[in-house]
Design a protein around this motif. Structure first.
Motif, PDB file in Angstrom:
ATOM      1  N   CYS A   1      20.195  16.282  12.127  1.00 31.39           N
ATOM      2  CA  CYS A   1      19.292  17.153  11.426  1.00 31.39           C
ATOM      3  C   CYS A   1      19.685  18.626  11.723  1.00 31.39           C
TER       4      CYS A   1
ATOM      5  N   LEU B   1      17.554  20.906  12.102  1.00 33.46           N
ATOM      6  CA  LEU B   1      16.262  21.406  12.563  1.00 33.46           C
ATOM      7  C   LEU B   1      15.928  20.681  13.958  1.00 33.46           C
TER       8      LEU B   1
ATOM      9  N   CYS C   1      12.610  20.309  15.549  1.00 34.62           N
ATOM     10  CA  CYS C   1      11.297  20.313  15.905  1.00 34.62           C
ATOM     11  C   CYS C   1      11.030  19.523  17.234  1.00 34.62           C
TER      12      CYS C   1
ATOM     13  N   CYS D   1       9.495  16.212  17.087  1.00 32.64           N
ATOM     14  CA  CYS D   1      10.129  15.263  16.190  1.00 32.64           C
ATOM     15  C   CYS D   1      10.220  13.826  16.910  1.00 32.64           C
TER      16      CYS D   1
ATOM     17  N   ASN E   1      11.977  11.304  15.738  1.00 30.79           N
ATOM     18  CA  ASN E   1      12.875  10.743  15.461  1.00 30.79           C
ATOM     19  C   ASN E   1      14.369  10.972  16.060  1.00 30.79           C
TER      20      ASN E   1
ATOM     21  N   VAL F   1      18.228  12.097  15.229  1.00 31.04           N
ATOM     22  CA  VAL F   1      18.324  13.317  14.897  1.00 31.04           C
ATOM     23  C   VAL F   1      19.669  13.565  16.189  1.00 31.04           C
TER      24      VAL F   1
ATOM     25  N   GLY G   1      16.048  11.830  10.378  1.00 29.62           N
ATOM     26  CA  GLY G   1      17.015  12.870  10.190  1.00 29.62           C
ATOM     27  C   GLY G   1      16.859  13.855   8.912  1.00 29.62           C
TER      28      GLY G   1
ATOM     29  N   ASN H   1      13.690  18.613   4.584  1.00 31.95           N
ATOM     30  CA  ASN H   1      13.253  19.583   5.227  1.00 31.95           C
ATOM     31  C   ASN H   1      13.379  20.807   4.626  1.00 31.95           C
TER      32      ASN H   1
ATOM     33  N   LYS I   1       6.572  22.807   7.687  1.00 33.66           N
ATOM     34  CA  LYS I   1       6.377  22.410   9.064  1.00 33.66           C
ATOM     35  C   LYS I   1       5.341  23.546   9.707  1.00 33.66           C
TER      36      LYS I   1
HETATM   37  S1  SF4 Z   1      13.963  14.933  11.463  1.00 28.68           S
HETATM   38 FE1  SF4 Z   1      12.437  16.046  10.717  1.00 28.68          FE
HETATM   39  S2  SF4 Z   1      10.875  16.372  12.424  1.00 28.68           S
HETATM   40 FE2  SF4 Z   1      12.887  15.732  13.385  1.00 28.68          FE
HETATM   41  S3  SF4 Z   1      13.968  17.648  13.917  1.00 28.68           S
HETATM   42 FE3  SF4 Z   1      14.639  16.959  11.704  1.00 28.68          FE
HETATM   43  S4  SF4 Z   1      13.289  18.301  10.435  1.00 28.68           S
HETATM   44 FE4  SF4 Z   1      12.165  18.138  12.412  1.00 28.68          FE
END
Ligand code: SF4
Length: 234
Positions: A30, A32, A34, A37, A39, A43, A78, A105, A131
């Motif tokens: 990913c 980002l 967050c 998160c 996941n 990620v 992800g 995202n 977000k």
């Molecule tokens: S999978 Fe979604 S929640 Fe997780 S870091 Fe990436 S954008 Fe953020």
């Protein structure tokens, strides 16, 4: 190994594609970070048994075999737009006669532009995550987030593709009415869904110590969005 070339396959899902029995590919990696998160395995492509990850090609072969019982395919993560062969993958799924839902995202508007440039690579449904207020995305570890998010939203508005917006109600007033006001211009006539944060397996373990968001938190954000004329569901 490029982790963006790995997926986890959910062979059957009743919740990832509105109104359809779908298979879902969850891409690793990913752009980002967050802190809330959940996941983490996806990620970071870690802490999960190796056999949990397969190539998108292997996933498609499973889907081909189960084509008759599926109503669609979800590409999620992800962040699926990091996968370099996403246009070809979408083309293959649509050639099977299955509609494609893309969860993103919005940090890769150039990928959306490429996908929307041809009918065979255009997803049939898009879910765009919202977000925080665009200016606060710098907290999530990405450069020029505001411009990217706005460009993605604008592309989705004009792509003539069914879509929805999704936000997560966060604890401790981390996501407020001010965020809703800042995000509202990015939301058109499509539904805006609000889900509730639950602690557990967060990317930043500090977030596991926070309480779950309450139903009232989601309802309050949805009410604010509705006051701004949005089709909010919370
Ligand atoms: S999978 Fe979604 S929640 Fe997780 S870091 Fe990436 S954008 Fe953020």
């Amino acid at each position: 190994m490029d982790i963006n070339n790995l997926v986890m396959l959910r062979k059957t899902s009743l919740v990832d594609y509105p109104g359809k029995v779908a298979a879902a590919l969850f891409f690793c990696g990913c752009n980002l970070r967050c802190p809330w998160c959940q996941n983490r395995e996806l990620v970071l492509a870690s802490n999960a048994p190796d056999q949990a990850f397969i190539s998108p090609d292997q996933a498609l072969r499973h889907i081909e075999k189960r084509r008759a019982v599926l109503g669609g395919v979800v590409l999620s993560g992800g962040e699926p737009t990091l996968y370099h062969e996403l246009p070809a993958l979408i083309t293959r799924v649509k050639a099977m006669g299955l509609p494609v839902k893309l969860d993103t995202n919005g940090m890769a508007p150039h990928v959306l532009e490429t996908l929307f440039s041809q009918r065979e690579t255009t997803p049939d449904y898009i879910a765009l995550d919202l977000k925080l207020a665009p200016a606060r995305y710098t907290l999530l570890g990405v450069k020029n987030p505001t411009a990217r998010l706005k460009e993605s939203a604008a592309l989705i508005h004009t792509a003539n593709v069914d879509h929805e917006f999704r936000s997560l109600a966060l604890p401790h007033g981390f996501f407020t009415d001010n965020d809703i006001e800042a995000l509202a211009p990015l939301v058109d006539h499509a539904p805006w869904f609000f889900r509730l944060f639950q602690p557990g397996n967060c990317l930043d373990p500090a977030w596991d110590t926070f309480p779950a968001a309450q139903k009232e938190d989601g309802a309050r954000l949805a009410k604010k969005a509705a006051q701004l004329g949005k089709r909010a569901n919370g």
